[in-house]
Write a protein that holds these residues in place. Sequence first.
Motif, short mmCIF file in Angstrom:
data_model
loop_
_atom_site.label_atom_id
_atom_site.label_comp_id
_atom_site.label_asym_id
_atom_site.label_seq_id
_atom_site.Cartn_x
_atom_site.Cartn_y
_atom_site.Cartn_z
N LEU A 148 -1.34 4.94 -16.75
CA LEU A 148 -1.37 4.91 -15.29
C LEU A 148 -0.67 6.13 -14.70
O LEU A 148 0.28 6.65 -15.28
N GLY B 287 0.82 -1.19 0.00
CA GLY B 287 0.00 0.00 0.00
C GLY B 287 0.85 1.24 0.00
O GLY B 287 1.97 1.25 -0.46
N LYS B 288 0.33 2.30 0.51
CA LYS B 288 1.07 3.55 0.55
C LYS B 288 2.29 3.43 1.47
O LYS B 288 2.25 2.76 2.49
N HIS C 148 4.71 5.30 -7.55
CA HIS C 148 3.83 6.44 -7.27
C HIS C 148 2.82 6.09 -6.19
O HIS C 148 2.54 6.89 -5.28
N GLU C 149 2.24 4.91 -6.28
CA GLU C 149 1.23 4.48 -5.31
C GLU C 149 1.83 4.28 -3.92
O GLU C 149 1.18 4.54 -2.90
N GLN C 150 3.07 3.82 -3.86
CA GLN C 150 3.70 3.52 -2.58
C GLN C 150 4.47 4.70 -2.03
O GLN C 150 4.93 4.66 -0.88
N PHE D 117 4.19 3.44 -11.87
CA PHE D 117 2.89 3.52 -11.21
C PHE D 117 2.96 2.96 -9.79
O PHE D 117 2.43 3.55 -8.83
N MET D 118 3.62 1.81 -9.62
CA MET D 118 3.72 1.21 -8.30
C MET D 118 4.52 2.09 -7.35
O MET D 118 4.16 2.26 -6.18
N LEU E 99 -2.55 -3.44 -7.60
CA LEU E 99 -2.91 -2.07 -7.28
C LEU E 99 -3.78 -1.42 -8.36
O LEU E 99 -4.28 -0.32 -8.17
#
Length: 583
Positions: free
Chosen positions: A233, A144-145, A319-321, A316-317, A346
């Motif tokens: 994304l 997650g973040k 950025h999300e984390q 993207f991953m 994600l």
Amino acid sequence: CDLLKQEEARGHWGSKTEFLLAVAGNVVGLGNVWRFPYLCYSNGGGTFLIPYLVFVVTCGVPLFLMETAMGQYTQEGGITCWQRLCPLAEGVGYAGQLILLYSCMSYIIILAWALFYLAFSFSSQLPWASCGHMWNTDNCNFAGKNFVLNWTGQTNSTSAATEFWEHRVLSLSGGIEEVGNVNWEILLCLIAMWIICYFCIWKGIKSTGKVVYFTATFPYVMLLVLLIRGLTLPGALQGIMFYVYPDPQHLLDPQMWMEAGTQVFFSYSITVGSITTLGSYNPYTNNCYRDSFWLCLLNSCTSVVAGFAVFSVLGFMAHEQGVAVEDVAESGPGLAFIAYPQAVALMPLPHLWAVCFFIMILLLGLDTQFVCMEVIITSVTDMFPTVLRRPWRRELFLLLFCLFCFFSQIVMVTEGGIYVFQLFDYYACNGASLVLLSVFQSLAVGWIFGAERMCDIIEDMTGSYPNFIFKLCWKYLTPLISLASFIYSLVEYQPLIFNRWYRYPVWAYMLGWLLALSSILLVPGWALGRLLAIRGSLKQRWLYLCSPDSNLPLTRKQRAEIKELTVSAETEDLIIISDGEKQ
């Protein structure tokens, strides 16, 4: 009874398209997707393309053309083509087939893992997208973040994708000494993949030529879908910039040049006889000169495009984390079975993208696997045509080959199997062996058989005389650059370390080197054995082993020379007769 005794014809491709798709499916494999992008990012981004293109021009394309022409000219597989062109270098053919055998035994394990992941992609919830399963530990953390992907497993927190890979798929033991139990689910996946591969090629070139229409084209559809999805994304641009941003300082790093060369030899499938065997099913007049250019271009372009598809998703991953791209970037199994599945989890519609990704991995690997099998079967069949080119003999021999490989690799689906797999991948199928084989191959064709003669053959088959750069490469550039790369790989040798922390015992490293030397030493060993086996003086034996088969097709240039000599001899006879009559 008469039908069983009848020798079957060797056969040809049903069309030129079948040849192009078969070669494209062979050379475009998992290395283009999970190795090239990572090498690009870790070696200065766009700067990596400079040494990569140098090796493509000086080694990749020249050897690719040479091997295609060798097969098309001799109409023989990876071993018997050397018997006809340069018997002294026949060990090159045997060494290439041995490396292919090692590859067949290890490469299909990746397909079994991918099939396992594909099956779980249809579950109601992706098992690598959450914790709380029986294989998870208390340290499990969903991506997650503000979570940094952890491939090593050495910190207090590990991702759900890492734990699924290590505990559920591999059932990872503490080392190669702890073989443990067989993972029966992976074993069933392995059996399924062997059955698929068997029926893809069991009728030889007839079935292989039809299967590649699907297996060689559909991965491009999946790659295009994943590329478009990745570019849309959030954070994709960050990942792409990380992939291509040039860092000129890396040009002075010899390690980058070595990795570029190794990637070219791997992805072009040269020196092992694959291209030679596939080319041997072409008609004599096929334009292999043009085909080689387009196939090499396709291979390299696919690698570059795959990098955009992979790093847009990794961006993207990240950025999300909320982390840097280098914290999530991986290569090899770490990318295919940890980083990318975690990124897919994600996305919206994660099941759809997981299915697309693992179908692409399966088809990319399947093509390479069954072409490797076809090459070995063809090469052996060409050695014993009167025995194996009988009805049902090929199918039986292929079945025995599959069973031999299957039972030899069962240890790779145990709890300690990944350690054995990495040992094969690092030593038995490594780039240093391929690089050294290219030295032997270039010297044999460029100097013993003759670069000029090879150019005449290509002109006779295609109608186009090769550019002078090919002769220059075959005689000088390819062997010199390959030899320098091989020496550097020995000087900078680093022993295999699994998972960035596990060091193998001494006996395992010795086994790895034995696997590597088993192919390399075949070349000088076979040459020495042949020199000692035949009769005559040393000079006579050397000349005999360096002479091509007298039954090889004659080029137009050779026919013209023979005709000229014949006319000259007849003219001399007439002059002698005329002089005799005058006397």
